[in-house]
Design a protein around this motif. Structure first.
Motif, PDB file in Angstrom:
ATOM      1  N   LEU A 192     126.433  36.293 112.618  1.00  0.00           N
ATOM      2  CA  LEU A 192     127.654  37.053 112.909  1.00  0.00           C
ATOM      3  C   LEU A 192     128.155  37.813 111.683  1.00  0.00           C
ATOM      4  O   LEU A 192     128.663  38.923 111.807  1.00  0.00           O
ATOM      5  CB  LEU A 192     128.757  36.108 113.389  1.00  0.00           C
ATOM      6  CG  LEU A 192     128.914  35.933 114.903  1.00  0.00           C
ATOM      7  CD1 LEU A 192     130.173  35.131 115.211  1.00  0.00           C
ATOM      8  CD2 LEU A 192     128.959  37.275 115.629  1.00  0.00           C
ATOM      9  N   ASP A 193     128.023  37.193 110.500  1.00  0.00           N
ATOM     10  CA  ASP A 193     128.536  37.837 109.283  1.00  0.00           C
ATOM     11  C   ASP A 193     127.856  39.186 109.064  1.00  0.00           C
ATOM     12  O   ASP A 193     128.501  40.192 108.788  1.00  0.00           O
ATOM     13  CB  ASP A 193     128.295  36.955 108.055  1.00  0.00           C
ATOM     14  CG  ASP A 193     129.222  35.751 108.057  1.00  0.00           C
ATOM     15  OD1 ASP A 193     130.239  35.801 108.771  1.00  0.00           O
ATOM     16  OD2 ASP A 193     128.906  34.767 107.374  1.00  0.00           O
ATOM     17  N   ARG A 194     126.551  39.146 109.216  1.00  0.00           N
ATOM     18  CA  ARG A 194     125.773  40.357 108.990  1.00  0.00           C
ATOM     19  C   ARG A 194     126.116  41.415 110.050  1.00  0.00           C
ATOM     20  O   ARG A 194     126.364  42.571 109.734  1.00  0.00           O
ATOM     21  CB  ARG A 194     124.287  39.993 109.060  1.00  0.00           C
ATOM     22  CG  ARG A 194     123.394  41.104 108.624  1.00  0.00           C
ATOM     23  CD  ARG A 194     121.941  40.727 108.841  1.00  0.00           C
ATOM     24  NE  ARG A 194     121.115  41.768 108.300  1.00  0.00           N
ATOM     25  CZ  ARG A 194     120.733  41.816 107.040  1.00  0.00           C
ATOM     26  NH1 ARG A 194     121.107  40.882 106.197  1.00  0.00           N
ATOM     27  NH2 ARG A 194     119.987  42.813 106.608  1.00  0.00           N
ATOM     28  N   PHE A 195     126.151  40.960 111.308  1.00  0.00           N
ATOM     29  CA  PHE A 195     126.454  41.864 112.415  1.00  0.00           C
ATOM     30  C   PHE A 195     127.829  42.505 112.203  1.00  0.00           C
ATOM     31  O   PHE A 195     128.010  43.706 112.366  1.00  0.00           O
ATOM     32  CB  PHE A 195     126.431  41.079 113.732  1.00  0.00           C
ATOM     33  CG  PHE A 195     126.637  41.949 114.948  1.00  0.00           C
ATOM     34  CD1 PHE A 195     125.593  42.692 115.460  1.00  0.00           C
ATOM     35  CD2 PHE A 195     127.875  42.014 115.567  1.00  0.00           C
ATOM     36  CE1 PHE A 195     125.776  43.496 116.584  1.00  0.00           C
ATOM     37  CE2 PHE A 195     128.072  42.812 116.684  1.00  0.00           C
ATOM     38  CZ  PHE A 195     127.018  43.556 117.189  1.00  0.00           C
ATOM     39  N   ALA A 226     136.983  49.763 104.572  1.00  0.00           N
ATOM     40  CA  ALA A 226     136.643  49.395 105.953  1.00  0.00           C
ATOM     41  C   ALA A 226     135.598  50.338 106.547  1.00  0.00           C
ATOM     42  O   ALA A 226     134.867  49.970 107.458  1.00  0.00           O
ATOM     43  CB  ALA A 226     137.904  49.381 106.813  1.00  0.00           C
ATOM     44  N   LEU A 227     135.556  51.571 106.022  1.00  0.00           N
ATOM     45  CA  LEU A 227     134.626  52.566 106.570  1.00  0.00           C
ATOM     46  C   LEU A 227     133.276  52.564 105.852  1.00  0.00           C
ATOM     47  O   LEU A 227     132.369  53.313 106.224  1.00  0.00           O
ATOM     48  CB  LEU A 227     135.248  53.966 106.468  1.00  0.00           C
ATOM     49  CG  LEU A 227     136.504  54.198 107.308  1.00  0.00           C
ATOM     50  CD1 LEU A 227     137.126  55.546 106.960  1.00  0.00           C
ATOM     51  CD2 LEU A 227     136.185  54.137 108.796  1.00  0.00           C
ATOM     52  N   ALA A 228     133.139  51.707 104.820  1.00  0.00           N
ATOM     53  CA  ALA A 228     131.988  51.785 103.925  1.00  0.00           C
ATOM     54  C   ALA A 228     130.654  51.777 104.661  1.00  0.00           C
ATOM     55  O   ALA A 228     129.764  52.556 104.354  1.00  0.00           O
ATOM     56  CB  ALA A 228     132.027  50.652 102.905  1.00  0.00           C
ATOM     57  N   ASN A 229     130.510  50.915 105.650  1.00  0.00           N
ATOM     58  CA  ASN A 229     129.218  50.793 106.344  1.00  0.00           C
ATOM     59  C   ASN A 229     129.182  51.550 107.662  1.00  0.00           C
ATOM     60  O   ASN A 229     128.445  51.177 108.569  1.00  0.00           O
ATOM     61  CB  ASN A 229     128.875  49.314 106.544  1.00  0.00           C
ATOM     62  CG  ASN A 229     128.597  48.615 105.228  1.00  0.00           C
ATOM     63  OD1 ASN A 229     128.227  49.257 104.254  1.00  0.00           O
ATOM     64  ND2 ASN A 229     128.809  47.310 105.184  1.00  0.00           N
ATOM     65  N   GLN A 270     128.044  45.177 109.565  1.00  0.00           N
ATOM     66  CA  GLN A 270     127.352  46.425 109.917  1.00  0.00           C
ATOM     67  C   GLN A 270     128.017  47.170 111.069  1.00  0.00           C
ATOM     68  O   GLN A 270     127.669  48.302 111.352  1.00  0.00           O
ATOM     69  CB  GLN A 270     125.897  46.115 110.310  1.00  0.00           C
ATOM     70  CG  GLN A 270     125.080  45.675 109.109  1.00  0.00           C
ATOM     71  CD  GLN A 270     123.711  45.164 109.517  1.00  0.00           C
ATOM     72  OE1 GLN A 270     123.437  44.986 110.705  1.00  0.00           O
ATOM     73  NE2 GLN A 270     122.873  44.917 108.540  1.00  0.00           N
ATOM     74  N   THR A 271     128.944  46.521 111.757  1.00  0.00           N
ATOM     75  CA  THR A 271     129.453  47.109 112.992  1.00  0.00           C
ATOM     76  C   THR A 271     130.952  47.358 112.984  1.00  0.00           C
ATOM     77  O   THR A 271     131.452  48.227 113.685  1.00  0.00           O
ATOM     78  CB  THR A 271     129.125  46.179 114.185  1.00  0.00           C
ATOM     79  OG1 THR A 271     127.838  45.626 113.991  1.00  0.00           O
ATOM     80  CG2 THR A 271     129.172  46.930 115.488  1.00  0.00           C
ATOM     81  N   ILE A 272     131.683  46.544 112.200  1.00  0.00           N
ATOM     82  CA  ILE A 272     133.138  46.546 112.324  1.00  0.00           C
ATOM     83  C   ILE A 272     133.800  46.767 110.972  1.00  0.00           C
ATOM     84  O   ILE A 272     133.390  46.185 109.971  1.00  0.00           O
ATOM     85  CB  ILE A 272     133.613  45.183 112.880  1.00  0.00           C
ATOM     86  CG1 ILE A 272     132.957  44.920 114.243  1.00  0.00           C
ATOM     87  CG2 ILE A 272     135.131  45.160 113.039  1.00  0.00           C
ATOM     88  CD1 ILE A 272     132.898  43.472 114.584  1.00  0.00           C
ATOM     89  N   ALA A 278     131.175  50.963 113.873  1.00  0.00           N
ATOM     90  CA  ALA A 278     131.344  51.548 115.200  1.00  0.00           C
ATOM     91  C   ALA A 278     132.820  51.618 115.566  1.00  0.00           C
ATOM     92  O   ALA A 278     133.238  52.472 116.341  1.00  0.00           O
ATOM     93  CB  ALA A 278     130.593  50.699 116.228  1.00  0.00           C
ATOM     94  N   ILE A 279     133.593  50.698 115.021  1.00  0.00           N
ATOM     95  CA  ILE A 279     135.025  50.664 115.351  1.00  0.00           C
ATOM     96  C   ILE A 279     135.807  50.144 114.151  1.00  0.00           C
ATOM     97  O   ILE A 279     135.330  49.288 113.402  1.00  0.00           O
ATOM     98  CB  ILE A 279     135.278  49.788 116.607  1.00  0.00           C
ATOM     99  CG1 ILE A 279     136.739  49.899 117.053  1.00  0.00           C
ATOM    100  CG2 ILE A 279     134.885  48.330 116.398  1.00  0.00           C
ATOM    101  CD1 ILE A 279     137.000  49.374 118.461  1.00  0.00           C
TER     102      ILE A 279
END
Ligand SMILES: Nc1ncnc2c1ncn2[C@@H]1O[C@H](COP(=O)(O)OP(=O)(O)O)[C@@H](O)[C@H]1O
Ligand SMILES: [Mg+2]
Length: 273
Positions: free
Chosen positions: A80-83, A158-161, A86-88, A164-165
């Motif tokens: 979950l940490d990785r996900f 927060a936008l670094a990676n 990369q996503t949030i 998606a949201i």
């Protein structure tokens, strides 16, 4: 509403805290957010707003139900940490910047695991600081910046990676009204110009008033979900001249019960057209 894959979807989300005297913080919450939406979550204290954000951001697991992020069920994600990273993107009320790192270094923190050279990371961090209007402040430590500037750094981080949201919990809770406007202008510009999908928890009508969709939570349930989609301004004008719109503006007892909590935000929206 477009037919594209939702950025995030919840299915009958339930969260119960504790055992014994259980608190049902979320009770059967189902909704979805499309790419490019700007959603405000409002509702009284204790309504379940932060709990919802934690579940959406995979910071906590639901008691039952599921969160689907870009088609992936969080229940099935192993790492979950990785996900999450990369996503949030997250922005909290407290900026949570690392005090010993400069602005640009703080923005680089989430990129630790990303396959980019140090130089590429620095470049990206500088671009992000530029995007939030802080290109000249990169070498400053957080305690040498104003509250608004620190929160801008938190948005850049927060936008670094390229999430998606972007999820934000009371992002202006500690800021004065002028600085709140500044941060909201920034979020609005990110949504409009970069297409950033935003979900912002707030009790501030000033903040909810810039979102295009307002979801009201009460006692862990969705009480209302009001969207102003493509013909945004026209819809608002129609609403303003309807019976309902007049009741909202008058703030009187004609307002349906389920709209009472959303009324301040709606009033703010209607005041603009
Ligand atoms: N970690 C926790 N343990 C137990 N109860 C909690 C916890 N977090 C929140 N709650 C309870 O869940 C309900 C919803 O809280 P929260 O999601 O923080 O609401 P909001 O952000 O809308 O103020 C409240 O009754 C709160 O007391
Ligand atoms: Mg909260």
């Amino acid at each position: 509403m477009s037919n594209s894959l939702p950025v995030v979807e919840t299915r009958q989300l339930v969260k119960v805290y504790g055992d014994g005297a259980d608190v049902r913080a979320l009770d059967d919450v189902t909704f979805s957010v499309q790419p490019g939406e700007f959603v405000a979550i409002v509702g009284p204290s204790g309504a379940g707003k932060s709990t919802l954000l934690h579940l959406l951001g995979a910071l906590d697991r639901p008691t039952s139900g599921d969160v689907i992020l870009r088609g992936t069920s969080l229940a099935k994600v192993r790492d979950l940490d990785r996900f999450r990273s990369q996503t949030i993107g997250f922005v909290f009320q407290m900026h949570n910047l690392i005090p010993t790192l400069t602005a640009v270094e703080n923005v680089e923190v989430p990129m630790a695991e990303v396959r980019l050279s140090g130089r590429q990371k620095r470049e990206r961090a500088r671009e992000l600081l530029k995007l939030v209007g802080l290109e000249k402040r990169g070498h400053h430590l957080p305690n040498k910046m104003s509250g608004g500037e620190r929160q801008r750094v938190a948005v850049a981080r927060a936008l670094a990676n390229r999430p998606a949201i972007l999820l934000a919990d009371e992002p202006t809770g500690n800021l004065d009204s002028h600085t709140t406007d500044e941060i909201m202008d920034l979020l609005t510009a990110l949504n409009r110009d970069q297409g950033t999908t935003l979900l912002v928890v707030t009790h501030n009508p000033q903040v909810a008033g810039v979102a295009r969709r307002v979801i009201t939570l009460r006692d862990g349930r969705i009480q209302s979900d009001i969207a102003f989609e493509s013909a945004y301004e026209k819809d608002l004008i129609d609403l303003k001249h309807s019976l309902l719109g007049r009741a909202i503006l008058a703030g009187n007892g004609d307002l349906p019960e389920e709209l009472r909590d959303a009324a301040p935000a709606l009033r703010q929206l209607l005041a603009k057209v």
